[in-house]
Design a protein around this motif. Structure first.
Motif, PDB file in Angstrom:
ATOM      1  N   ALA A 152     -35.240 -85.844 -32.833  1.00  0.00           N
ATOM      2  CA  ALA A 152     -34.060 -85.213 -32.229  1.00  0.00           C
ATOM      3  C   ALA A 152     -34.359 -84.767 -30.805  1.00  0.00           C
ATOM      4  CB  ALA A 152     -33.597 -84.029 -33.076  1.00  0.00           C
ATOM      5  N   ALA A 153     -35.551 -84.180 -30.590  1.00  0.00           N
ATOM      6  CA  ALA A 153     -35.917 -83.689 -29.266  1.00  0.00           C
ATOM      7  C   ALA A 153     -36.012 -84.827 -28.260  1.00  0.00           C
ATOM      8  CB  ALA A 153     -37.235 -82.928 -29.340  1.00  0.00           C
ATOM      9  N   LEU A 154     -36.642 -85.927 -28.656  1.00  0.00           N
ATOM     10  CA  LEU A 154     -36.792 -87.063 -27.747  1.00  0.00           C
ATOM     11  C   LEU A 154     -35.443 -87.715 -27.446  1.00  0.00           C
ATOM     12  CD1 LEU A 154     -40.091 -88.687 -29.100  1.00  0.00           C
ATOM     13  CD2 LEU A 154     -39.785 -87.269 -27.068  1.00  0.00           C
ATOM     14  N   THR A 155     -34.583 -87.803 -28.444  1.00  0.00           N
ATOM     15  CA  THR A 155     -33.252 -88.385 -28.222  1.00  0.00           C
ATOM     16  C   THR A 155     -32.425 -87.509 -27.293  1.00  0.00           C
ATOM     17  OG1 THR A 155     -33.277 -89.390 -30.436  1.00  0.00           O
ATOM     18  CG2 THR A 155     -31.134 -89.166 -29.350  1.00  0.00           C
ATOM     19  N   ALA A 156     -32.490 -86.192 -27.512  1.00  0.00           N
ATOM     20  CA  ALA A 156     -31.753 -85.270 -26.644  1.00  0.00           C
ATOM     21  C   ALA A 156     -32.284 -85.342 -25.215  1.00  0.00           C
ATOM     22  CB  ALA A 156     -31.862 -83.842 -27.183  1.00  0.00           C
ATOM     23  N   ALA A 157     -33.617 -85.403 -25.073  1.00  0.00           N
ATOM     24  CA  ALA A 157     -34.216 -85.501 -23.735  1.00  0.00           C
ATOM     25  C   ALA A 157     -33.777 -86.795 -23.039  1.00  0.00           C
ATOM     26  CB  ALA A 157     -35.742 -85.444 -23.844  1.00  0.00           C
ATOM     27  N   PHE A 158     -33.790 -87.883 -23.797  1.00  0.00           N
ATOM     28  CA  PHE A 158     -33.354 -89.171 -23.225  1.00  0.00           C
ATOM     29  C   PHE A 158     -31.893 -89.097 -22.788  1.00  0.00           C
ATOM     30  CE2 PHE A 158     -31.276 -93.283 -23.807  1.00  0.00           C
ATOM     31  CZ  PHE A 158     -32.019 -94.067 -22.932  1.00  0.00           C
ATOM     32  N   SER A 159     -31.047 -88.476 -23.615  1.00  0.00           N
ATOM     33  CA  SER A 159     -29.619 -88.366 -23.289  1.00  0.00           C
ATOM     34  C   SER A 159     -29.418 -87.571 -22.001  1.00  0.00           C
ATOM     35  CB  SER A 159     -28.869 -87.705 -24.438  1.00  0.00           C
ATOM     36  OG  SER A 159     -27.503 -87.542 -24.119  1.00  0.00           O
ATOM     37  N   VAL A 160     -30.143 -86.457 -21.859  1.00  0.00           N
ATOM     38  CA  VAL A 160     -30.025 -85.648 -20.635  1.00  0.00           C
ATOM     39  C   VAL A 160     -30.413 -86.468 -19.409  1.00  0.00           C
ATOM     40  CG1 VAL A 160     -30.992 -83.688 -19.375  1.00  0.00           C
ATOM     41  CG2 VAL A 160     -30.337 -83.419 -21.766  1.00  0.00           C
ATOM     42  N   MET A 161     -31.542 -87.176 -19.509  1.00  0.00           N
ATOM     43  CA  MET A 161     -32.004 -87.981 -18.375  1.00  0.00           C
ATOM     44  C   MET A 161     -31.015 -89.081 -18.019  1.00  0.00           C
ATOM     45  SD  MET A 161     -36.164 -88.268 -18.774  1.00  0.00           S
ATOM     46  CE  MET A 161     -36.234 -88.482 -20.555  1.00  0.00           C
ATOM     47  N   MET A 162     -30.404 -89.690 -19.029  1.00  0.00           N
ATOM     48  CA  MET A 162     -29.437 -90.753 -18.758  1.00  0.00           C
ATOM     49  C   MET A 162     -28.146 -90.211 -18.136  1.00  0.00           C
ATOM     50  SD  MET A 162     -30.881 -93.570 -19.295  1.00  0.00           S
ATOM     51  CE  MET A 162     -32.333 -92.709 -18.648  1.00  0.00           C
ATOM     52  N   TRP A 163     -27.750 -89.013 -18.546  1.00  0.00           N
ATOM     53  CA  TRP A 163     -26.597 -88.373 -17.906  1.00  0.00           C
ATOM     54  C   TRP A 163     -26.836 -88.250 -16.404  1.00  0.00           C
ATOM     55  CZ3 TRP A 163     -21.778 -87.764 -19.048  1.00  0.00           C
ATOM     56  CH2 TRP A 163     -21.348 -87.533 -20.346  1.00  0.00           C
ATOM     57  N   TYR A 164     -27.976 -87.656 -16.053  1.00  0.00           N
ATOM     58  CA  TYR A 164     -28.250 -87.404 -14.635  1.00  0.00           C
ATOM     59  C   TYR A 164     -28.488 -88.705 -13.871  1.00  0.00           C
ATOM     60  CZ  TYR A 164     -28.421 -82.379 -15.457  1.00  0.00           C
ATOM     61  OH  TYR A 164     -28.076 -81.088 -15.755  1.00  0.00           O
ATOM     62  N   LEU A 165     -29.104 -89.678 -14.513  1.00  0.00           N
ATOM     63  CA  LEU A 165     -29.312 -90.971 -13.854  1.00  0.00           C
ATOM     64  C   LEU A 165     -27.981 -91.655 -13.570  1.00  0.00           C
ATOM     65  CD1 LEU A 165     -31.164 -93.247 -12.861  1.00  0.00           C
ATOM     66  CD2 LEU A 165     -31.183 -94.150 -15.207  1.00  0.00           C
ATOM     67  N   ASN A 166     -27.088 -91.661 -14.557  1.00  0.00           N
ATOM     68  CA  ASN A 166     -25.763 -92.279 -14.375  1.00  0.00           C
ATOM     69  C   ASN A 166     -24.966 -91.573 -13.289  1.00  0.00           C
ATOM     70  OD1 ASN A 166     -24.782 -94.563 -16.340  1.00  0.00           O
ATOM     71  ND2 ASN A 166     -26.174 -93.270 -17.542  1.00  0.00           N
ATOM     72  N   ILE A 167     -25.007 -90.232 -13.288  1.00  0.00           N
ATOM     73  CA  ILE A 167     -24.271 -89.470 -12.270  1.00  0.00           C
ATOM     74  C   ILE A 167     -24.826 -89.767 -10.880  1.00  0.00           C
ATOM     75  CG2 ILE A 167     -23.789 -87.141 -11.410  1.00  0.00           C
ATOM     76  CD1 ILE A 167     -23.726 -86.224 -14.361  1.00  0.00           C
ATOM     77  N   TYR A 168     -26.169 -89.816 -10.778  1.00  0.00           N
ATOM     78  CA  TYR A 168     -26.801 -90.089  -9.484  1.00  0.00           C
ATOM     79  C   TYR A 168     -26.401 -91.468  -8.957  1.00  0.00           C
ATOM     80  CZ  TYR A 168     -30.468 -91.305  -6.166  1.00  0.00           C
ATOM     81  OH  TYR A 168     -31.144 -91.742  -5.060  1.00  0.00           O
ATOM     82  N   LEU A 169     -26.481 -92.487  -9.812  1.00  0.00           N
ATOM     83  CA  LEU A 169     -26.130 -93.845  -9.383  1.00  0.00           C
ATOM     84  C   LEU A 169     -24.638 -93.986  -9.100  1.00  0.00           C
ATOM     85  CD1 LEU A 169     -28.400 -95.960 -11.776  1.00  0.00           C
ATOM     86  CD2 LEU A 169     -28.728 -95.514  -9.341  1.00  0.00           C
ATOM     87  N   LEU A 170     -23.814 -93.239  -9.846  1.00  0.00           N
ATOM     88  CA  LEU A 170     -22.363 -93.290  -9.616  1.00  0.00           C
ATOM     89  C   LEU A 170     -22.027 -92.771  -8.222  1.00  0.00           C
ATOM     90  CD1 LEU A 170     -19.475 -93.709 -10.795  1.00  0.00           C
ATOM     91  CD2 LEU A 170     -19.560 -91.312 -11.481  1.00  0.00           C
ATOM     92  N   HIS A 171     -22.677 -91.684  -7.818  1.00  0.00           N
ATOM     93  CA  HIS A 171     -22.390 -91.092  -6.509  1.00  0.00           C
ATOM     94  C   HIS A 171     -22.958 -91.910  -5.365  1.00  0.00           C
ATOM     95  CE1 HIS A 171     -21.773 -86.853  -8.438  1.00  0.00           C
ATOM     96  NE2 HIS A 171     -20.766 -87.677  -8.640  1.00  0.00           N
ATOM     97  N   ARG A 172     -23.967 -92.761  -5.681  1.00  0.00           N
ATOM     98  CA  ARG A 172     -24.531 -93.625  -4.645  1.00  0.00           C
ATOM     99  C   ARG A 172     -23.788 -94.941  -4.515  1.00  0.00           C
ATOM    100  NH1 ARG A 172     -28.924 -95.943  -5.196  1.00  0.00           N
ATOM    101  NH2 ARG A 172     -29.575 -96.068  -3.027  1.00  0.00           N
TER     102      ARG A 172
ATOM    103  N   LEU B  61     -27.664 -82.444 -27.106  1.00  0.00           N
ATOM    104  CA  LEU B  61     -28.169 -81.798 -28.333  1.00  0.00           C
ATOM    105  C   LEU B  61     -27.477 -82.362 -29.569  1.00  0.00           C
ATOM    106  CD1 LEU B  61     -28.446 -78.087 -27.124  1.00  0.00           C
ATOM    107  CD2 LEU B  61     -30.323 -79.691 -27.558  1.00  0.00           C
ATOM    108  N   VAL B  62     -26.162 -82.624 -29.436  1.00  0.00           N
ATOM    109  CA  VAL B  62     -25.424 -83.203 -30.571  1.00  0.00           C
ATOM    110  C   VAL B  62     -25.954 -84.589 -30.903  1.00  0.00           C
ATOM    111  CG1 VAL B  62     -23.177 -84.079 -31.311  1.00  0.00           C
ATOM    112  CG2 VAL B  62     -23.333 -81.846 -30.197  1.00  0.00           C
ATOM    113  N   LEU B  63     -26.186 -85.405 -29.849  1.00  0.00           N
ATOM    114  CA  LEU B  63     -26.743 -86.745 -30.084  1.00  0.00           C
ATOM    115  C   LEU B  63     -28.128 -86.660 -30.722  1.00  0.00           C
ATOM    116  CD1 LEU B  63     -25.712 -88.606 -26.805  1.00  0.00           C
ATOM    117  CD2 LEU B  63     -24.926 -89.098 -29.122  1.00  0.00           C
ATOM    118  N   GLY B  64     -28.939 -85.674 -30.268  1.00  0.00           N
ATOM    119  CA  GLY B  64     -30.256 -85.493 -30.876  1.00  0.00           C
ATOM    120  C   GLY B  64     -30.153 -85.153 -32.347  1.00  0.00           C
ATOM    121  N   ALA B  65     -29.199 -84.251 -32.653  1.00  0.00           N
ATOM    122  CA  ALA B  65     -29.013 -83.862 -34.060  1.00  0.00           C
ATOM    123  C   ALA B  65     -28.520 -85.045 -34.892  1.00  0.00           C
ATOM    124  CB  ALA B  65     -28.034 -82.704 -34.150  1.00  0.00           C
ATOM    125  N   LEU B  66     -27.596 -85.828 -34.330  1.00  0.00           N
ATOM    126  CA  LEU B  66     -27.069 -86.982 -35.060  1.00  0.00           C
ATOM    127  C   LEU B  66     -28.142 -88.034 -35.322  1.00  0.00           C
ATOM    128  CD1 LEU B  66     -23.600 -87.473 -33.302  1.00  0.00           C
ATOM    129  CD2 LEU B  66     -24.027 -86.610 -35.609  1.00  0.00           C
TER     130      LEU B  66
END
Length: 342
Positions: free
Chosen positions: A47-67, A22-27
């Protein structure tokens, strides 16, 4: 250890993921706020699209990190970084297309370039943050495992030390008992009782790290009674430990081992008695005897002074003092007032 680390995963708080997005979206809408042609609808969509992209990238990075394979967790994985960036560009392209559908009046070309650059930067931040966090987490786990291995090793060594205590003099005691029985010695019964007491103390104290000095002196007295039955007036003993010192703590069989050392390494005879003293001075218990070394030294079983030194080092991180000057051999043991590990 590797297996234990493999089963551990970095956990990121959901709050961190969503608040940071949300902070990245606001920025991302800050430049529009400074624009003379500010459009609140455009700012909200951006802001909404940036925040959505940030959330998806968080989960994608976490998923790939654990794999990721274990061997890649302690370094930057460039292959994983390329996969993350590729997926990020694809997702951002889709979000930019959605933005174009909502804000059809905006020129898609410049917008596309801007959002892709923004997506790459967000992706890099997420990737580097998670990589650093994983490396730190793994390093901490390795440190904990190494400390556990070190502790287990020390415990194993200490248990071996305790198992080495008093294994050999039973043979001499049984030979003495045999001689006493054959000569109908009046102290035969007392000898058997003291021998029984000594091994009862052994069984009761062997599993303990520390006992009181008072309890330790009972072990010493039983041991000396058995030795005096063997050597007669060849051994004299002086105990001048005051009442306060008797309440302090000591590793079991410490004094008994030191007394045993005195007898083992010195001449003990009616013509040349061995005088053993135990007393207190300057918050230390001192075991003292005159040096009257044997011409032929007895074989050592690896116990005695080294055993005592290692136990004090293991339990307290302190050293005992050994003096051998002026024809007197002294060992000084620091008082122990608390039951704790170093």
């Amino acid at each position: 250890m590797a297996e234990a680390l493999r089963n551990k995963k970095v956990k990121i708080s959901q709050g961190v993921i969503w608040v940071s997005s949300l902070v990245l979206g606001a920025l991302s809408s800050v430049p529009q706020l400074a624009s003379h042609t500010f459009n609140i609808r455009e700012a909200i969509v951006n802001a909404a699209l940036t925040a959505a992209f940030s959330v998806m990238m968080w989960y994608l990075n976490i998923y790939l990190l654990h794999r990721s394979p274990e061997k890649k967790r302690q370094q930057i994985s460039y292959s994983r970084l390329m996969v993350v960036l590729a997926w990020g560009m694809l997702v951002m392209f889709g979000l930019a297309w959605i933005q174009q559908l909502i804000l059809s009046h905006i020129n898609f070309g410049p917008v596309m370039l801007m959002v892709e650059v923004r997506g790459i930067l967000i992706n890099l931040v997420c990737y580097m943050f998670l990589t650093l966090l994983q490396n730190n987490y793994t390093g901490q786990q390795i440190k904990l495992e190494l400390e556990k291995v070190k502790s287990d090793n020390l415990e194993a060594q200490y248990e071996l030390l305790k198992q080495q205590i008093n294994p050999h003099f039973l043979f001499n005691s049984l030979n003495t008992l045999k001689s006493m029985a054959e000569t109908n010695d009046v102290e035969t019964v007392d000898f058997v009782i003291k021998l029984s007491d000594f091994y009862r103390y052994t069984l009761e104290s062997r599993k303990l790290d520390l006992i009181t000095v008072e309890e330790e002196m009972k072990i010493v007295e039983s041991y000396l009674f058995l030795q005096k039955a063997r050597f007669g007036e060849g051994i004299t003993f002086s105990n001048r430990i005051h009442a306060e010192a008797l309440k302090t703590l000591i590793p079991p069989f410490t004094l008994q081992l030191l007394v045993e050392n005195c007898i083992k390494h010195n001449i003990v005879s009616q013509s040349k008695p061995l005088h053993i003293k135990i007393y207190c001075l300057e918050n230390k218990i001192i075991v003292e005897n005159p040096i009257q070394a044997k011409m032929v030294k007895e074989d050592s079983l690896g116990v005695g002074l080294d055993n005592v030194r290692m136990r004090y080092r293991h339990l307290l991180g302190r050293e005992i003092e050994v003096n051998a000057g002026g024809g007197i051999f002294q060992i000084k043991l620091p008082f122990i007032h608390e039951h704790h590990y170093h």
